[in-house]
Design a protein around this motif. Structure first.
Motif, PDB file in Angstrom:
ATOM      1  N   GLY A  34      14.085  38.321 -59.891  1.00 31.24           N
ATOM      2  CA  GLY A  34      12.787  38.800 -60.352  1.00 31.24           C
ATOM      3  C   GLY A  34      11.649  38.416 -59.422  1.00 31.24           C
ATOM      4  N   GLN A  35      11.795  37.291 -58.699  1.00 28.38           N
ATOM      5  CA  GLN A  35      10.769  36.876 -57.748  1.00 28.38           C
ATOM      6  C   GLN A  35      10.695  37.794 -56.535  1.00 28.38           C
ATOM      7  OE1 GLN A  35      11.904  32.828 -56.878  1.00 28.38           O
ATOM      8  NE2 GLN A  35      10.628  32.007 -58.514  1.00 28.38           N
ATOM      9  N   GLN A  36      11.699  38.678 -56.391  1.00 32.78           N
ATOM     10  CA  GLN A  36      11.758  39.583 -55.239  1.00 32.78           C
ATOM     11  C   GLN A  36      11.463  41.036 -55.605  1.00 32.78           C
ATOM     12  OE1 GLN A  36      12.227  38.116 -52.307  1.00 32.78           O
ATOM     13  NE2 GLN A  36      12.544  36.155 -53.343  1.00 32.78           N
ATOM     14  N   THR A  37      11.212  41.302 -56.891  1.00 31.33           N
ATOM     15  CA  THR A  37      11.073  42.688 -57.331  1.00 31.33           C
ATOM     16  C   THR A  37       9.676  42.944 -57.889  1.00 31.33           C
ATOM     17  OG1 THR A  37      12.098  41.981 -59.421  1.00 31.33           O
ATOM     18  CG2 THR A  37      13.517  43.043 -57.819  1.00 31.33           C
ATOM     19  N   PRO A  38       8.879  43.826 -57.253  1.00 28.43           N
ATOM     20  CA  PRO A  38       7.541  44.151 -57.761  1.00 28.43           C
ATOM     21  C   PRO A  38       7.635  44.743 -59.168  1.00 28.43           C
ATOM     22  CG  PRO A  38       7.876  44.979 -55.526  1.00 28.43           C
ATOM     23  CD  PRO A  38       9.230  44.538 -56.035  1.00 28.43           C
ATOM     24  N   PRO A  39       6.532  44.699 -59.961  1.00 27.07           N
ATOM     25  CA  PRO A  39       5.158  44.438 -59.501  1.00 27.07           C
ATOM     26  C   PRO A  39       4.733  42.975 -59.425  1.00 27.07           C
ATOM     27  CG  PRO A  39       5.151  45.107 -61.798  1.00 27.07           C
ATOM     28  CD  PRO A  39       6.563  45.211 -61.354  1.00 27.07           C
ATOM     29  N   ILE A  64      12.774  41.711 -67.585  1.00 25.95           N
ATOM     30  CA  ILE A  64      11.695  40.744 -67.814  1.00 25.95           C
ATOM     31  C   ILE A  64      11.180  40.198 -66.489  1.00 25.95           C
ATOM     32  CG2 ILE A  64      11.268  38.387 -68.650  1.00 25.95           C
ATOM     33  CD1 ILE A  64      11.083  40.309 -70.875  1.00 25.95           C
ATOM     34  N   GLY A  65      12.097  39.967 -65.532  1.00 33.18           N
ATOM     35  CA  GLY A  65      11.717  39.421 -64.236  1.00 33.18           C
ATOM     36  C   GLY A  65      10.800  40.321 -63.435  1.00 33.18           C
ATOM     37  N   PHE A  66      10.812  41.635 -63.725  1.00 33.55           N
ATOM     38  CA  PHE A  66       9.884  42.542 -63.050  1.00 33.55           C
ATOM     39  C   PHE A  66       8.432  42.240 -63.409  1.00 33.55           C
ATOM     40  CE2 PHE A  66      13.223  46.192 -62.989  1.00 33.55           C
ATOM     41  CZ  PHE A  66      13.805  45.641 -61.861  1.00 33.55           C
ATOM     42  N   PHE A  67       8.215  41.737 -64.612  1.00 31.76           N
ATOM     43  CA  PHE A  67       6.856  41.675 -65.147  1.00 31.76           C
ATOM     44  C   PHE A  67       6.336  40.266 -65.427  1.00 31.76           C
ATOM     45  CE2 PHE A  67       8.935  45.616 -66.577  1.00 31.76           C
ATOM     46  CZ  PHE A  67       8.120  46.547 -65.958  1.00 31.76           C
ATOM     47  N   LEU A  68       7.213  39.267 -65.445  1.00 26.02           N
ATOM     48  CA  LEU A  68       6.772  37.915 -65.767  1.00 26.02           C
ATOM     49  C   LEU A  68       7.216  36.932 -64.696  1.00 26.02           C
ATOM     50  CD1 LEU A  68       7.598  37.634 -69.590  1.00 26.02           C
ATOM     51  CD2 LEU A  68       5.346  37.947 -68.564  1.00 26.02           C
ATOM     52  N   VAL A  90       6.956  35.427 -55.127  1.00 24.81           N
ATOM     53  CA  VAL A  90       7.450  34.942 -53.830  1.00 24.81           C
ATOM     54  C   VAL A  90       7.328  36.031 -52.776  1.00 24.81           C
ATOM     55  CG1 VAL A  90       9.478  34.050 -52.614  1.00 24.81           C
ATOM     56  CG2 VAL A  90       8.996  33.311 -54.943  1.00 24.81           C
ATOM     57  N   LEU A  91       7.725  37.254 -53.134  1.00 26.47           N
ATOM     58  CA  LEU A  91       7.631  38.379 -52.200  1.00 26.47           C
ATOM     59  C   LEU A  91       6.193  38.628 -51.779  1.00 26.47           C
ATOM     60  CD1 LEU A  91       9.288  40.758 -50.872  1.00 26.47           C
ATOM     61  CD2 LEU A  91       8.522  42.138 -52.812  1.00 26.47           C
ATOM     62  N   ILE A  92       5.271  38.577 -52.725  1.00 28.94           N
ATOM     63  CA  ILE A  92       3.861  38.828 -52.423  1.00 28.94           C
ATOM     64  C   ILE A  92       3.313  37.761 -51.488  1.00 28.94           C
ATOM     65  CG2 ILE A  92       1.548  38.843 -53.449  1.00 28.94           C
ATOM     66  CD1 ILE A  92       2.845  40.238 -55.900  1.00 28.94           C
ATOM     67  N   THR A  93       3.715  36.496 -51.694  1.00 29.24           N
ATOM     68  CA  THR A  93       3.275  35.419 -50.808  1.00 29.24           C
ATOM     69  C   THR A  93       3.763  35.657 -49.387  1.00 29.24           C
ATOM     70  OG1 THR A  93       3.345  33.858 -52.660  1.00 29.24           O
ATOM     71  CG2 THR A  93       3.278  32.917 -50.451  1.00 29.24           C
TER      72      THR A  93
END
Length: 426
Positions: free
Chosen positions: A368-373, A326-330, A377-380
Motif C-alpha cells: 500500500g505504501q507503493q500504490t497511489p493515491p 485499504i492500503g490505497f487510501f490509508l 513512501v512512493l511520494i517521498t
C-alpha cells in the motif's frame, strides 16, 4: 444504522481533509453518545490516555530516534560505501546498493518513510548522475524502503501487536525470512532492469576496498546484533531493544565524531511529529474500539463471514483483497488501528495464527505504501527525484510484483514466516 451513520461521518470528514485521528475520535464519540448517552463521555480522556501509554508503544519513538542519530552521524554513508564496494561491480550495482543499504537501515529505524528520506536523499541524486532514469531511481529506492516495515524492528508490527494483543517479539522474528526474500527478489528485478537499460557498472571488485570499508563500518554492525540478537535470544523485549539502539547509535556517532547536530535536530523534530501522529491515532482508536466492542460489531462481522465460509485460506484471500484496497487510501498506522480490532475476532474464530496474520497485514501495507493515491513512501521518493508519480508507478510495477509474490507465499505457506518463531518461541 448507527454504525452506517458513523462510517458516513468518518468518510465525509476524511474527504474534507479532517485529520484521520480527529475524524476517528469524533466518530467514536458520536457512537458512544448515541448508544449510551452523554454519561459515557466522563472517562473519554482517561481512556485515550491509557490507550496511548502502553509499554510496547514506547519502542516507536525510540526506533525513530535511533534512525535519526544513525543518519546524522555518518553511519549511512559508511554503509553505502561498504555495500557499494561489495556489489558495485554488478551492472546497475547502485540500484542494488540502494536495496542492500535499505535492508540494513530497516533494522534500525522501523519506518519506511524515514528509510526513503534518509537514503534516497543520498542515493537518488547519485543514480541520476550516473545515467539512471529518475523514475527508475525513485522506484527502486521507494520499493526497497518498504523492507523497513517487514524486517524487524517494524513500527506497523508494534501497532498490530498492541491492537491484536499478540507478541511484538514473535512478529519481529516472523518478518526476517519474508524480508530477506523480498530483498533478494528486488535485487533480481533490479539486475534484469539494469541489463535492459544498460545501466553502468560502478567499480571493479577490489578486495582491499571491501576490507577497508568493512572495517570503517564495523561499529555500525553492532546495531543489528544488539537489536535482533537481544530479541531473538530472549534477553530484551522489543521496547528495551529500542532503548539500547538509541544508546548504541549515540556511542557510534561519538566514535565517528561526525554528528551533524543541525540534521539531527531536524530529524528528531520530524520523528517527534511522526510519533505524535501515530500516538494520536492510537488514542483516538480507543474511543472507536470501545464503541465497536460494546456494540459487538466485530463479532457480528466475523460470524457473517464464518457463515459464508469457514475455510481459513479463503478468509485470508478475502482479507488480503480488503487490506490491499485499504492500503490505497490509508497510511499503514491508520489502517492497522482502524481495521485490525474489527477483524481480530474473525481470525480467532477461523483458527488463524495472529502472528501469521500480522505478517500478512504488514506485507499488504508495505504494498500500500507503493500504490497511489496515498503511497507515502512512493511520494517521498518522487519528491526527492523530482519525478512524476505516474511515471515512477509504472516503473515500480515489477518491484510491486515481488512484494505481491512474497505476500502470496507467506499467506498460503505459513511455515515460511513462522518456522523461526516455532524454533525460538514454541
Amino acid at each position: 444504522m448507527i454504525v452506517f451513520l458513523m462510517f458516513v461521518a468518518l468518510v465525509a470528514m476524511i474527504c474534507l481533509n479532517v485529520p484521520i485521528a480527529v475524524a476517528l475520535a469524533i466518530s467514536g464519540i458520536i457512537g458512544l453518545v448515541a448508544t449510551e448517552g452523554t454519561g459515557s463521555l466522563v472517562t473519554v480522556a482517561l481512556d485515550m490516555y491509557d490507550g496511548s501509554t502502553k509499554f510496547s508503544l514506547i519502542a516507536i519513538p525510540m526506533f525513530v530516534l535511533a534512525g535519526a542519530i544513525m543518519n546524522a552521524s555518518g553511519i549511512s554513508q559508511r554503509l553505502i560505501a561498504f555495500v557499494s564496494a561489495l556489489i558495485g561491480f554488478v551492472r546497475g550495482g547502485l540500484s542494488m546498493v540502494s536495496i542492500g543499504v535499505s535492508l540494513f537501515f530497516a533494522e534500525i529505524s522501523g519506518s519506511a518513510v524515514a528509510d526513503v528520506a534518509a537514503l534516497g536523499s543520498i542515493l537518488i541524486p547519485e543514480m541520476k548522475k550516473r545515467g539512471y532514469k529518475k523514475a527508475f531511481a525513485a522506484a527502486v529506492t521507494s520499493s526497497s524502503a518498504s523492507l523497513a516495515i517487514i524486517i524487524p524492528p517494524s513500527i506497523p508490527m508494534i501497532l498490530y501487536a498492541v491492537s491484536a494483543e499478540t507478541s511484538v517479539e514473535q512478529l519481529f522474528v516472523a518478518g526476517v525470512v519474508p524480508g530477506l526474500l523480498g530483498a533478494a527478489g528486488l535485487m533480481g528485478v533490479a539486475y534484469i532492469s539494469a541489463r535492459r537499460y544498460n545501466l553502468p557498472i560502478e567499480e571493479a571488485f577490489n578486495l582491499r576496498r571491501v576490507r577497508s570499508t568493512f572495517i570503517e563500518a564495523l561499529p555500525t554492525f553492532t546495531l543489528p546484533v544488539i537489536i535482533l540478537g537481544g530479541i531473538f535470544g530472549g534477553y530484551v523485549t522489543a521496547t528495551e531493544a529500542a532503548g539500547l539502539a538509541v544508546i548504541v547509535s549515540i556511542m557510534i556517532g561519538l566514535w565517528y565524531r561526525e554528528v551533524d547536530f543541525g540534521r539531527l535536530k531536524t530529524a528528531m523534530l520530524e520523528g517527534g511529529m511522526q510519533t505524535a501522529v501515530v500516538m494520536l491515532l492510537v488514542a483516538a482508536s480507543v474511543l472507536m474500539g470501545g464503541f465497536l466492542t460494546r456494540a459487538q460489531i466485530p463479532q457480528e462481522i466475523a460470524q457473517s463471514i464464518i457463515d459464508f465460509t469457514s475455510n481459513k485460506f479463503v478468509i485470508l484471500a478475502i482479507l488480503n483483497v480488503f487490506f490491499l484496497i485499504i492500503g490505497f487510501f490509508l497510511h499503514s498506522a491508520a489502517a492497522i488501528i482502524l481495521v485490525v480490532p474489527i477483524v481480530v475476532p474473525l481470525i480467532q474464530q477461523a483458527g488463524i495464527d495472529p502472528v501469521h496474520f500480522g505478517l500478512v497485514v504488514t506485507l499488504n501495507l508495505a504494498i500500500g505504501q507503493q500504490t497511489p493515491p496515498v503511497a507515502s513512501v512512493l511520494i517521498t521518493a518522487c519528491s526527492i527525484a523530482k519525478a512524476n508519480i505516474w511515471d515512477v508507478s509504472r516503473m515500480n510495477l515489477p518491484f510491486i510484483g515481488v512484494l505481491l509474490a512474497v505476500l502470496i507465499l507467506c499467506t498460503y505457506v505459513p511455515q515460511v514466516p513462522l518456522f523461526l518463531v516455532e524454533y525460538f518461541y514454541r
